[in-house]
Write an enzyme that holds these catalytic residues in place. Structure first.
Site, PDB file in Angstrom:
ATOM      1  N   LYS A 199      21.791  39.902  48.124  1.00 55.56           N
ATOM      2  CA  LYS A 199      21.317  39.365  46.845  1.00 55.56           C
ATOM      3  C   LYS A 199      22.447  39.473  45.822  1.00 55.56           C
ATOM      4  O   LYS A 199      22.863  40.571  45.460  1.00 55.56           O
ATOM      5  CB  LYS A 199      20.086  40.131  46.358  1.00 55.56           C
ATOM      6  CG  LYS A 199      19.521  39.625  45.038  1.00 55.56           C
ATOM      7  CD  LYS A 199      18.264  40.401  44.668  1.00 55.56           C
ATOM      8  CE  LYS A 199      17.676  39.924  43.356  1.00 55.56           C
ATOM      9  NZ  LYS A 199      16.465  40.677  42.992  1.00 55.56           N
ATOM     10  N   LYS A 252      20.173  35.388  48.938  1.00 55.06           N
ATOM     11  CA  LYS A 252      19.686  34.900  47.647  1.00 55.06           C
ATOM     12  C   LYS A 252      20.827  34.920  46.644  1.00 55.06           C
ATOM     13  O   LYS A 252      21.483  35.966  46.514  1.00 55.06           O
ATOM     14  CB  LYS A 252      18.536  35.783  47.156  1.00 55.06           C
ATOM     15  CG  LYS A 252      17.971  35.392  45.793  1.00 55.06           C
ATOM     16  CD  LYS A 252      16.912  36.372  45.334  1.00 55.06           C
ATOM     17  CE  LYS A 252      16.349  35.947  43.976  1.00 55.06           C
ATOM     18  NZ  LYS A 252      15.392  36.933  43.434  1.00 55.06           N
TER      19      LYS A 252
END
Length: 327
Positions: A199, A252
């Site tokens: 992320k 992400k």
């Protein structure tokens, strides 16, 4: 060169049936996970459009159940739930309360639609008064290890409410292991963990801050989310989460990090997820609203690109919109 001595790739592109016959990547309803925002409110009819995410809204539990039902009629198979509590505090206690907003929403969704795969986002940022993803010390720094217990409590409360998959998004070191231990000890060894393993500290999260009311009160999250310039670090983070028991590894955002998505696909046999985040959604929606892009072609191309790069499943706010196109 004589005629016929060169490759004639156009032979297999000539008609739609031929193109479909040789198509390498397919997007299916089962690949898509729709994100929903549920609000702790006494107003059962509450539904508030999110300005920076056209077509998306914040919902009361009752309105969420109705919206999900309509999406399931279109073919929706799975959803991820984000909660907005009435009150916040430094320890984010609403995240792991048995009667918290996500816990209540999950119970209603599973009671109403037992076949729906319900994923829950496991983090504290939406519940802390400071907006960070963990407990803070006196200097405003996020404390890693003390936060792990709260993340494990949060995941366990979601599973007890009926969640099928828990998805820790906080980027604390060791959180997958802490959650796995807690779930196994409570008799939930069958529940998978979808880890936000890779992320990045991305500018593309902006609209989500409005949708989930989760902007940090000070500073930013670059001290625990990944530097966008790094590639090799992604492999270390994914390997650590896999070793701790993650069943699904996520990248992400998706579109700016397709190279990272492919890197994970080539190095791990586990299922890979990608999150087409709020900023990606908002950009496409803005271009479509201005008439600059064809809605169906642009959205499907963006999702096919993510799938082609290696994603087995995609969290996207376009899922509801796309489902009728896949029939």
């Amino acid at each position: 060169m004589n005629i016929g001595d060169f490759h004639r790739g156009r032979r297999l592109r000539r008609t739609a049936p031929l193109r479909e016959m040789v198509r390498e990547t397919e997007l299916r309803p089962a690949d898509l996970i729709q994100g929903y925002f549920v609000v702790d409110t006494p107003d059962a009819g509450f539904e508030k459009p999110i300005g920076s995410m056209p077509g998306q809204s914040q919902f009361s539990v009752e309105r969420l159940v109705v919206r999900v039902g309509k999406a399931m009629d279109l073919g929706l198979r799975s959803a991820i739930v984000f909660g907005l509590p009435q009150k916040k505090d430094p320890a984010g206690t609403g995240a792991y309360a048995d009667e918290g907003i996500v816990q209540r929403a999950v119970r209603r969704l599973k009671e109403t639609y037992p076949e729906l795969v319900v994923v829950t986002d496991v983090c504290l940022c939406e519940y802390t008064s400071h907006g960070h993803c963990g407990l803070l010390n006196d200097h405003g720094e996020v404390l890693n290890d003390p936060t792990l217990e709260l993340l494990a409590k949060t995941a366990l409360s979601h599973v007890r409410a009926g969640a099928d998959i828990v998805a820790p998004s906080d980027m604390m070191d060791g959180r997958v292991g802490a959650i796995r231990v807690a779930l196994d000890a409570a008799g939930f060894s069958h529940i998978p963990i979808m880890s936000y393993a890779v992320k990045y500290a991305s500018a593309f999260y902006g609209p989500f801050r409005e949708a989930a009311d989760s902007a940090p009160a000070f500073g930013d999250r670059r001290g625990y989310q990944m530097d966008p310039a790094n590639t090799r670090e992604a492999l270390r983070e994914a390997a650590a989460d896999f070793a701790e028991g993650a069943d699904i590894l996520m990248v992400k955002p998706a579109m700016p990090y397709l190279d990272i998505l492919r890197l994970l696909r080539d190095n791990f046999d586990t299922p890979i997820a990608a999150y087409q985040v709020s900023g990606e959604y908002a950009m496409l929606k803005a271009a479509i609203a201005n008439g600059w892009l064809d809605p169906k072609r642009a959205v499907l191309e963006s999702l096919i690109g993510i799938k082609r790069a290696g994603a087995d499943m995609i969290i996207t706010y376009f899922a509801e919109e796309v489902l009728p196109w896949l029939k």
